[in-house]
Each structure stands twice: as structure tokens, then as C-alpha cells.
Design an enzyme around this catalytic site. Structure first.
Site, PDB file in Angstrom:
ATOM      1  N   ASP A   1      30.604  25.549 -50.437  1.00  0.00           N
ATOM      2  CA  ASP A   1      31.130  26.395 -49.426  1.00  0.00           C
ATOM      3  C   ASP A   1      32.463  27.201 -50.252  1.00  0.00           C
ATOM      4  O   ASP A   1      32.519  28.513 -50.045  1.00  0.00           O
ATOM      5  CB  ASP A   1      31.887  25.441 -48.404  1.00  0.00           C
ATOM      6  CG  ASP A   1      31.122  25.373 -47.097  1.00  0.00           C
ATOM      7  OD1 ASP A   1      29.748  25.240 -47.405  1.00  0.00           O
ATOM      8  OD2 ASP A   1      31.664  25.326 -46.141  1.00  0.00           O
TER       9      ASP A   1
ATOM     10  N   TYR B   1      26.585  10.321 -47.806  1.00  0.00           N
ATOM     11  CA  TYR B   1      26.062  10.601 -46.662  1.00  0.00           C
ATOM     12  C   TYR B   1      24.943   9.773 -46.068  1.00  0.00           C
ATOM     13  O   TYR B   1      24.700   9.794 -44.736  1.00  0.00           O
ATOM     14  CB  TYR B   1      25.363  12.138 -46.866  1.00  0.00           C
ATOM     15  CG  TYR B   1      25.943  13.257 -46.698  1.00  0.00           C
ATOM     16  CD1 TYR B   1      27.327  13.559 -47.341  1.00  0.00           C
ATOM     17  CD2 TYR B   1      25.390  14.210 -45.936  1.00  0.00           C
ATOM     18  CE1 TYR B   1      27.974  14.769 -47.219  1.00  0.00           C
ATOM     19  CE2 TYR B   1      26.172  15.525 -45.549  1.00  0.00           C
ATOM     20  CZ  TYR B   1      27.465  15.721 -46.340  1.00  0.00           C
ATOM     21  OH  TYR B   1      28.137  16.828 -46.301  1.00  0.00           O
TER      22      TYR B   1
ATOM     23  N   ASP C   1      38.040  17.666 -58.458  1.00  0.00           N
ATOM     24  CA  ASP C   1      39.220  18.322 -58.356  1.00  0.00           C
ATOM     25  C   ASP C   1      39.400  19.375 -59.287  1.00  0.00           C
ATOM     26  O   ASP C   1      39.832  20.594 -58.684  1.00  0.00           O
ATOM     27  CB  ASP C   1      40.584  17.267 -58.174  1.00  0.00           C
ATOM     28  CG  ASP C   1      40.669  16.428 -59.299  1.00  0.00           C
ATOM     29  OD1 ASP C   1      39.617  16.346 -60.378  1.00  0.00           O
ATOM     30  OD2 ASP C   1      41.629  15.902 -59.436  1.00  0.00           O
TER      31      ASP C   1
ATOM     32  N   LYS D   1      33.757  12.142 -60.089  1.00  0.00           N
ATOM     33  CA  LYS D   1      34.897  11.667 -60.210  1.00  0.00           C
ATOM     34  C   LYS D   1      35.080  10.362 -60.985  1.00  0.00           C
ATOM     35  O   LYS D   1      35.596   9.350 -60.377  1.00  0.00           O
ATOM     36  CB  LYS D   1      35.643  11.546 -58.499  1.00  0.00           C
ATOM     37  CG  LYS D   1      36.973  11.195 -58.401  1.00  0.00           C
ATOM     38  CD  LYS D   1      37.987  12.493 -58.839  1.00  0.00           C
ATOM     39  CE  LYS D   1      39.358  11.845 -58.478  1.00  0.00           C
ATOM     40  NZ  LYS D   1      40.211  13.074 -59.054  1.00  0.00           N
TER      41      LYS D   1
ATOM     42  N   ASP E   1      28.427  19.598 -51.249  1.00  0.00           N
ATOM     43  CA  ASP E   1      28.697  20.170 -50.017  1.00  0.00           C
ATOM     44  C   ASP E   1      29.876  20.836 -49.913  1.00  0.00           C
ATOM     45  O   ASP E   1      29.945  22.199 -49.563  1.00  0.00           O
ATOM     46  CB  ASP E   1      28.947  18.820 -48.768  1.00  0.00           C
ATOM     47  CG  ASP E   1      29.165  19.661 -47.529  1.00  0.00           C
ATOM     48  OD1 ASP E   1      28.439  20.557 -47.020  1.00  0.00           O
ATOM     49  OD2 ASP E   1      30.013  19.070 -46.729  1.00  0.00           O
TER      50      ASP E   1
HETATM   51  C1  IPM Z   1      25.455  21.927 -45.245  1.00  0.00           C
HETATM   52  C2  IPM Z   1      26.181  21.432 -43.900  1.00  0.00           C
HETATM   53  C3  IPM Z   1      25.624  20.221 -43.710  1.00  0.00           C
HETATM   54  C4  IPM Z   1      25.935  19.216 -44.657  1.00  0.00           C
HETATM   55  C5  IPM Z   1      25.841  19.796 -42.067  1.00  0.00           C
HETATM   56  C6  IPM Z   1      25.605  20.718 -41.314  1.00  0.00           C
HETATM   57  C7  IPM Z   1      25.440  18.347 -41.913  1.00  0.00           C
HETATM   58  O1  IPM Z   1      27.403  21.431 -44.068  1.00  0.00           O
HETATM   59  O2  IPM Z   1      24.159  21.897 -45.436  1.00  0.00           O
HETATM   60  O3  IPM Z   1      26.217  22.042 -46.289  1.00  0.00           O
HETATM   61  O4  IPM Z   1      27.000  18.450 -44.579  1.00  0.00           O
HETATM   62  O5  IPM Z   1      25.331  19.021 -45.809  1.00  0.00           O
HETATM   63 MG    MG Z   2      28.105  22.238 -45.931  1.00  0.00          MG
END
Ligand code: IPM
Ligand code: MG
Length: 359
Positions: A252, A141, A224, A192, A248
Site C-alpha cells: 500500500d 494471516y 520498520d 523483523k 500487505d
Molecule cells: C490486499 C488486501 C487484502 C489483504 C484484504 C482485503 C484481505 O488488503 O490484497 O492487500 O489483506 O491481503
Molecule cells: Mg492490502
């Protein structure tokens, strides 16, 4: 002693969900002896529109001067064509990096009331309680060099750099091991290392730090496989620690196990327990301004703030109990609604949490 909270609603649904979390904080101020002063600031696309920057100097100053930051979400269609340097996301990334919020805690907890709302079978997810510890200020990042360049033959080439120093891995490792010590004492480090040297070093440092935590059972998993295991048998995990980008993606995935990404809070901490608190979902421009977004992830982020930055564990528990109570009342926003529930909007959900607090 009065505490100061910087309130940064941001864009999209950020505005309406943060408004509900502020109601909760105001109730804690008036009825439960919290002494928190709130001040609003601009971040993201709305900040860009007003000031030309997604992270205005005034916001950074406010955030630095506060004990904690409450953030909604940033981004939206409107700003997608902007240069990457001034896109709303840069506001969020700038806050993380300027405040050195290197440790991102993302709990994925399944509320029993929502077990049937998960897309996975109930027995796979019921009782789920995972903590993802994501490195937040390094890795791909932020790594340099980065950019899009033109090669000699005129073809364009995009490039980013995955980079970690030992000290960066070490400090997130300590947070992860200490987190595991307070839980079931199992830590899975995700990398990884079979392909990327950077995460080969990551694994080496994690191993080194593990010597100081003999009571924690450490395992390593390739990313993975970790993605697969999260949907196959998620309850095998207690604490997971991983790089910025893997975290990240995996968070999710873990969020969806709990039925809705609209339920999950997060804390991003520096080394002194100062933190920024935000739901892990985004600004959802497709549903913004319609009073249908779920404010519970933001309200639960307030609970994390009370616990980690404001030293008010008792109030954190109260907020969590109030959320539990509204779920018991079968109140559901659209994202967690199933037949037989009572559908409510964003405002009504916020009001119900406040009512449960006062009850
Ligand atoms: C998160 C979001 C952010 C990230 C974006 C909005 C920059 O997806 O906080 O997970 O990638 O960290
Ligand atoms: Mg995110």
C-alpha cells in the site's frame, strides 16, 4: 486453444472496474485473436448475501477449472459486523489458500504522466519501478492457533500466530530471485529478524537460496526501516520479498508513491503459473456505484494475466500501451486528476482504453 477466465467482480467498486476489464478482454477476443471464454462467479459480501458463504463451492469449482481468475475487490460496511469466519475478506483469503496462490507480485511503477500526482517530490519518485513479492498463503494471516479467548479472570485475549516453514520461505524466495534475475538483479528481503524468531528463520532460508543466484545482489532490511526507506528514497529498491502481512502493508505504501493506489495491478500465482489477478486497492464502498473509480489497476491486472497465465506477452504489451495512451490523452479519473487534465468516469476510462487498443 481456448482459455477459460473466471470473472469474480466481488463487491463495491469491484463490479464497475471489472466490467471495464471485461470490455478490454472482449476487444482482445474480437480484434486481436485472444480466445478467452469468461464465466462469472460470486465472491465476498455479495456471495454471502446470496448463498450464506463468501466463497461458495460453485465459485471455487469455477476458479479451479479456469486458467486464470480476474477478481475485483471484496468487502464493505454492510458486512463489517459479520462473524470473521464469513466476512467478505474470507472469500478472498479462501481463494488464495485453496488455489495455493503463494506468490503475490505487486509492481509499483510510476507513469511519467502521473509524476506530479504523487504526494512525494517528483525527483524522489520519477522513474520508480519496484516489484514487491509478497508471500500470500502463510504467515500470520493463516497461522494457527488464532482467535479471541476468555481468560480465567474474565478478560478477553486476542491471539494470532506468525508461522513459516522452511519450504514456504524457500518457494517464495525462488520466485523473488527469479524475478530479480529478469530485472536489475537486486533483491531486498524484508523481515523483523531482530525481534521475531520466525523471520530470523526467514532470513536464514533466503540466505541459503541466494547461493543458487550468485548474480543477484541480496540485502536484508528490517520492516520498520523498509517503510521509512520507501518514502525516503524508494528508487533504491528493485525487487523486495517479504512475509504476508509486511507485504500487505508495504505494498500500500509503495502504491501511493505512484500517485494513486488506483493504478496498481497484482498477480497471485501458484507453482504452475495459474494465477488470480486483481487490483491492489479494495472495494472502496464510499465511492461505489458512482462511476468515479479508476479501472486502470484492473485493466493492468488483465495485462499481467495475459503475460503470466495466458502466454500472450504481445497482448499484455498492447494493453499496457493502451493505458499509456489514455494517460497521454490526459484522461484522468478523480483519483489521478490534477488541474488541466480531462476528468472522466469509470465507464469512459474503460471505453478510452478499448478505443486506444483499436486505434
Ligand atoms: C490486499 C488486501 C487484502 C489483504 C484484504 C482485503 C484481505 O488488503 O490484497 O492487500 O489483506 O491481503
Ligand atoms: Mg492490502
Amino acid at each position: 486453444m481456448s482459455k477459460k477466465i473466471a470473472v469474480l467482480p466481488g463487491d463495491g467498486i469491484g463490479i464497475e472496474i471489472v466490467a471495464q476489464a471485461v470490455k478490454v478482454l472482449e476487444c482482445l477476443n474480437s480484434d486481436f485473436g485472444l480466445n478467452a471464454e469468461m464465466e462469472n462467479g460470486l465472491v465476498g459480501g455479495s456471495a454471502y448475501d446470496e448463498t450464506g458463504s463468501p466463497l461458495p463451492e460453485a465459485t471455487l469449482k469455477l476458479a479451479r477449472a479456469s486458467d486464470a481468475v480476474l477478481l475485483g475487490a471484496v468487502g464493505g460496511y454492510k458486512w463489517e459486523a459479520l462473524d470473521i469466519a464469513v466476512r467478505p475478506e474470507k472469500g478472498l483469503l479462501g481463494l488464495r489458500s485453496e488455489l495455493e496462490l503463494f506468490a503475490n507480485l505487486r509492481p509499483a511503477i510510476l507513469y511519467p504522466q502521473l509524476a506530479h500526482a504523487s504526494t512525494l517530490k517528483e525527483d524522489v519518485v520519477s522513474g520508480l519501478d519496484i516489484m514487491i513479492v509478497r508471500e500470500l498463503t502463510g504467515g500470520i494471516y493463516f497461522g494457527q492457533p488464532r482467535g479471541i479467548r476468555e481468560l480465567e479472570d474474565g478478560e478477553k485475549q486476542g491471539f494470532n500466530t506468525l508461522i513459516y516453514k522452511e519450504s514456504e520461505v524457500e518457494r517464495i524466495a525462488y520466485v523473488a530471485f527469479e524475478t530479480a534475475m529478469k530485472r536489475d538483479k537486486r533483491l531486498c528481503s524484508v523481515d523483523k529478524a531482530n525481534v521475531l524468531e520466525c523471520t530470523e528463520l526467514w532470513r536464514e532460508v533466503i540466505e541459503r537460496v541466494s547461493k543458487h543466484f550468485p548474480d543477484v545482489e541480496l540485502s536484508h532490511m528490517y520492516v520498520d526501516n523498509a517503510a521509512m526507506q520507501l518514502v525516503r528514497a524508494p528508487k533504491q529498491f528493485d525487487v523486495m520479498v517479504t512475509t504476508n502481512m509486511f507485504g500487505d502493508i508495504l505494498s500500500d505504501c509503495a502504491a501511493m508513491l505512484t500517485g494513486s493506489i488506483g493504478m496498481l495491478p497484482s498477480a497471485s500465482m501458484d507453482k504452475n503459473q495459474k494465477g488470480m489477478y486483481e487490483p491492489i486497492h479494495g472495494s472502496a464502498p464510499d465511492i461505489a456505484g458512482q462511476d468515479i473509480a479508476n479501472p486502470l489497476a484492473t485493466i493492468l491486472s488483465v495485462a499481467m494475466m495475459l503475460r503470466y497465465s495466458l502466454g500472450a506477452e504481445d497482448l499484455a504489451l498492447k494493453v499496457e500501451q493502451a493505458v499509456d495512451e489514455v494517460l497521454n490523452q490526459n484522461l484522468r479519473t478523480a483519483d489521478i486528476f490534477t488541474d488541466g487534465d480531462i476528468k472522466v468516469g469509470t465507464e469512459a476510462m474503460g471505453d478510452a482504453v478499448v478505443a486506444a487498443l483499436k486505434a
